[in-house]
Design a protein around this motif. Structure first.
Motif, PDB file in Angstrom:
ATOM      1  N   LEU A 167       0.808  -1.212   0.000  1.00 23.05           N
ATOM      2  CA  LEU A 167       0.000   0.000   0.000  1.00 23.05           C
ATOM      3  C   LEU A 167       0.846   1.269   0.000  1.00 23.05           C
ATOM      4  O   LEU A 167       0.630   2.184  -0.808  1.00 23.05           O
ATOM      5  CB  LEU A 167      -0.943   0.002   1.209  1.00 23.05           C
ATOM      6  N   VAL A 168       1.821   1.374   0.887  1.00 16.24           N
ATOM      7  CA  VAL A 168       2.619   2.597   0.988  1.00 16.24           C
ATOM      8  C   VAL A 168       3.472   2.783  -0.266  1.00 16.24           C
ATOM      9  O   VAL A 168       3.627   3.911  -0.765  1.00 16.24           O
ATOM     10  CB  VAL A 168       3.488   2.578   2.252  1.00 16.24           C
ATOM     11  N   ALA A 169       4.024   1.699  -0.808  1.00 18.34           N
ATOM     12  CA  ALA A 169       4.812   1.796  -2.032  1.00 18.34           C
ATOM     13  C   ALA A 169       3.959   2.285  -3.202  1.00 18.34           C
ATOM     14  O   ALA A 169       4.417   3.100  -4.023  1.00 18.34           O
ATOM     15  CB  ALA A 169       5.429   0.437  -2.362  1.00 18.34           C
ATOM     16  N   VAL A 170       2.732   1.828  -3.284  1.00 19.39           N
ATOM     17  CA  VAL A 170       1.839   2.251  -4.361  1.00 19.39           C
ATOM     18  C   VAL A 170       1.486   3.734  -4.210  1.00 19.39           C
ATOM     19  O   VAL A 170       1.459   4.485  -5.189  1.00 19.39           O
ATOM     20  CB  VAL A 170       0.563   1.378  -4.371  1.00 19.39           C
ATOM     21  N   VAL A 171       1.226   4.162  -2.984  1.00 15.48           N
ATOM     22  CA  VAL A 171       0.905   5.577  -2.744  1.00 15.48           C
ATOM     23  C   VAL A 171       2.098   6.459  -3.111  1.00 15.48           C
ATOM     24  O   VAL A 171       1.947   7.520  -3.724  1.00 15.48           O
ATOM     25  CB  VAL A 171       0.482   5.786  -1.276  1.00 15.48           C
ATOM     26  N   ARG A 172       3.310   6.027  -2.770  1.00 17.89           N
ATOM     27  CA  ARG A 172       4.488   6.828  -3.109  1.00 17.89           C
ATOM     28  C   ARG A 172       4.661   6.948  -4.618  1.00 17.89           C
ATOM     29  O   ARG A 172       5.131   7.968  -5.120  1.00 17.89           O
ATOM     30  CB  ARG A 172       5.745   6.218  -2.487  1.00 17.89           C
ATOM     31  N   SER A 174       2.312   7.096  -6.827  1.00 12.93           N
ATOM     32  CA  SER A 174       1.210   7.812  -7.468  1.00 12.93           C
ATOM     33  C   SER A 174       1.389   9.323  -7.300  1.00 12.93           C
ATOM     34  O   SER A 174       1.383   9.823  -6.172  1.00 12.93           O
ATOM     35  CB  SER A 174      -0.122   7.382  -6.844  1.00 12.93           C
ATOM     36  N   PRO A 175       1.516  10.071  -8.389  1.00 10.18           N
ATOM     37  CA  PRO A 175       1.680  11.523  -8.266  1.00 10.18           C
ATOM     38  C   PRO A 175       0.524  12.186  -7.525  1.00 10.18           C
ATOM     39  O   PRO A 175       0.730  13.141  -6.766  1.00 10.18           O
ATOM     40  CB  PRO A 175       1.738  11.998  -9.727  1.00 10.18           C
ATOM     41  N   GLU A 176      -0.689  11.669  -7.733  1.00 12.25           N
ATOM     42  CA  GLU A 176      -1.855  12.257  -7.078  1.00 12.25           C
ATOM     43  C   GLU A 176      -1.899  11.964  -5.587  1.00 12.25           C
ATOM     44  O   GLU A 176      -2.172  12.842  -4.762  1.00 12.25           O
ATOM     45  CB  GLU A 176      -3.142  11.718  -7.725  1.00 12.25           C
ATOM     46  N   ALA A 177      -1.643  10.704  -5.217  1.00 13.30           N
ATOM     47  CA  ALA A 177      -1.816  10.282  -3.834  1.00 13.30           C
ATOM     48  C   ALA A 177      -0.556  10.416  -2.987  1.00 13.30           C
ATOM     49  O   ALA A 177      -0.601  10.231  -1.772  1.00 13.30           O
ATOM     50  CB  ALA A 177      -2.294   8.830  -3.794  1.00 13.30           C
ATOM     51  N   GLN A 178       0.559  10.775  -3.623  1.00 12.15           N
ATOM     52  CA  GLN A 178       1.842  10.797  -2.923  1.00 12.15           C
ATOM     53  C   GLN A 178       1.832  11.654  -1.661  1.00 12.15           C
ATOM     54  O   GLN A 178       2.484  11.333  -0.667  1.00 12.15           O
ATOM     55  CB  GLN A 178       2.921  11.303  -3.878  1.00 12.15           C
ATOM     56  N   TRP A 203      -8.181   2.921  -8.060  1.00 16.06           N
ATOM     57  CA  TRP A 203      -8.517   4.326  -7.818  1.00 16.06           C
ATOM     58  C   TRP A 203      -7.328   4.973  -7.118  1.00 16.06           C
ATOM     59  O   TRP A 203      -7.349   5.235  -5.942  1.00 16.06           O
ATOM     60  CB  TRP A 203      -9.776   4.376  -6.943  1.00 16.06           C
ATOM     61  N   THR A 204      -6.242   5.198  -7.890  1.00 19.67           N
ATOM     62  CA  THR A 204      -4.988   5.679  -7.311  1.00 19.67           C
ATOM     63  C   THR A 204      -5.027   7.194  -7.124  1.00 19.67           C
ATOM     64  O   THR A 204      -4.238   7.954  -7.701  1.00 19.67           O
ATOM     65  CB  THR A 204      -3.792   5.274  -8.187  1.00 19.67           C
ATOM     66  N   THR A 205      -5.972   7.620  -6.311  1.00 20.96           N
ATOM     67  CA  THR A 205      -6.159   9.020  -5.954  1.00 20.96           C
ATOM     68  C   THR A 205      -6.109   9.108  -4.438  1.00 20.96           C
ATOM     69  O   THR A 205      -6.131   8.091  -3.749  1.00 20.96           O
ATOM     70  CB  THR A 205      -7.519   9.521  -6.455  1.00 20.96           C
ATOM     71  N   PRO A 206      -6.054  10.324  -3.875  1.00 19.85           N
ATOM     72  CA  PRO A 206      -6.098  10.433  -2.410  1.00 19.85           C
ATOM     73  C   PRO A 206      -7.307   9.731  -1.795  1.00 19.85           C
ATOM     74  O   PRO A 206      -7.181   9.041  -0.780  1.00 19.85           O
ATOM     75  CB  PRO A 206      -6.135  11.948  -2.182  1.00 19.85           C
ATOM     76  N   ALA A 207      -8.479   9.887  -2.421  1.00 22.61           N
ATOM     77  CA  ALA A 207      -9.682   9.251  -1.874  1.00 22.61           C
ATOM     78  C   ALA A 207      -9.556   7.731  -1.902  1.00 22.61           C
ATOM     79  O   ALA A 207      -9.921   7.039  -0.945  1.00 22.61           O
ATOM     80  CB  ALA A 207     -10.914   9.697  -2.655  1.00 22.61           C
TER      81      ALA A 207
END
Length: 409
Positions: A245-250, A252-256, A307-311
């Motif tokens: 999860l954390v690696a995917v968020v990092r 993603s430009p949107e969710a980073q 849905w690789t966004t903040p939400a």
């Protein structure tokens, strides 16, 4: 061996002759699970992105390191369920707590894949001993004191450790710490609580175990195989998001921007989850509650990959944290209901199924991530496994068991 035996004897003796106070025992159990599980087992997730960047670690190798920990957990859980271990449960529990902290800190001193694999394997074994033997010890004391409801405080330790390690990693990274320092500090934190656990959790409970209503002597428990399969699918489904999860968020430009918050949210959501799902299991039956939790977790897993966004990241974190410990507890409640006179076999089968699933999950997800370059495929596969678990547990796991209330501990 004589030196280690001396340490175990000293740990067993320290603080073992005190008056039992149930609230303090539950607090000690919470700190133990925070150290061994929340930090020792799950700190890998927030530290993994820094390791990937510094070591040019492929997702397949990252998944392999995660799976080594789960292989150790499976082996440790089955070994801890053995009929007889030399020495006391408390000595093994406290010794494993120390070993888990040492292997966590040791990750900061290793520099090769074989070293990482060995440390995570040993650490996984230690975490299983802490969970199985420590929980048995703590819950025996709470049951003897008539305070079984405090078990929710004990199991909240996993969420506490996840939240604490997330906050520590975030603060240290902002201060410029590298991946080695992250491991050393979280390992030191895991070790720092051991003296408190020694003081708070006394020796063996002496009260007799409550007797249960006798089941028909000739009836062989049915549904255990399917329950083990359900728990294996759950292990596969939850661990993909729990590892990456954390690696995917990092990535993603949107969710980073939410990287510091997502793993903290997992821990905070896990804190009350066991109590909440325990209530649901008592109110609606453990199988229905288990299925509902799997459906919610499947939604979160799919959201995290598609849905690789903040939400999407926040939804994935909240639903992961809010369900995975609850499903674990509900699975054991269902196993107790299926085999009240053969709980050791029931727990062993359930643990084995879960262990196999969570060993396979990170390896398969890592390979798919490297091959596809995105998290959609592994997350959909994981969500599908959780949906299948929900379907199977409502269709056949424990159909021979009445639907009365079941204690979740």
């Amino acid at each position: 061996m004589s030196g280690s035996g001396t340490v175990l004897r000293r740990l067993s003796a320290a603080g073992s002759e005190r008056t039992v106070r149930p609230g303090l025992v539950a607090l000690g159990g919470m700190l133990a699970l925070a150290s061994a599980m929340g930090i020792g087992r799950f700190a890998y997730t927030p530290i993994l992105p820094a390791m990937i960047e510094a070591l040019d670690l492929s997702k397949a190798r990252a998944g392999l390191i995660a799976s080594a920990n789960f292989v150790g957990y499976l082996a440790g859980a089955l070994a801890a369920a053995a009929p007889r271990l030399p020495g006391s449960r408390r000595a093994w529990f406290l010794g494993s707590l120390l070993l888990g902290a040492a292997t966590t800190a040791g990750m900061g001193m290793a520099g090769s894949l074989p070293g990482f694999l060995l440390l995570r394997l040993i650490g996984g074994t230690a975490s299983a001993f802490v969970l199985v033997l420590g929980s048995a010890l703590v819950l025996d004391h709470l049951t003897a004191a008539g305070r079984g409801s405090l078990s929710a405080l004990h199991f909240a330790g996993v969420g506490l450790g996840i939240a604490a390690s997330a906050a520590l990693v975030t603060a240290l990274e902002k201060a410029g710490a590298d991946w080695r320092m992250l491991w050393l500090v979280v390992g030191g934190t895991a070790a720092a609580v051991v003296p408190l656990v020694v003081w708070l959790v006394p020796g063996e409970a002496t009260a007799p175990r409550p007797t249960s209503v006798a089941a028909p002597a000739a009836r062989r428990p049915s549904g255990l195989g399917r329950l083990a399969l359900c728990h294996g699918l759950f292990g596969f489904g939850y661990v993909v998001t729990a590892t990456f999860l954390v690696a995917v968020v990092r990535a993603s430009p949107e969710a980073q921007v939410l990287e510091p918050a997502v793993w903290l949210l997992v821990g905070l959501a896990a804190l009350p989850s066991t109590a909440a799902w325990g209530w649901a299991g008592t109110r609606f039956g453990p199988r229905r509650a288990y299925a509902a939790a799997c459906l919610l977790e499947a939604l979160g897993v799919a959201a995290g990959g598609l849905w690789t966004t903040p939400a999407g990241a926040l939804l994935a974190a909240a639903l992961l944290g809010g369900t995975f410990m609850g499903i674990t507890a509900l699975g054991f409640a269902a196993a107790r209901a299926l085999a009240p006179d053969d709980q050791r076999r029931a727990f062993a089968l359930t643990t084995a199924g879960f262990g196999v699933g969570q060993i396979a999950g990170p390896v398969m997800a890592g390979l798919l991530l490297d091959r596809t370059g995105g998290f959609a495929a592994p997350s959909l596969l994981a969500a599908g496994a959780l949906l299948l678990a929900a379907l199977l547990i409502t269709r056949g796991c424990g159909t021979s068991v009445g639907g009365g209330p079941n204690e979740v501990g």
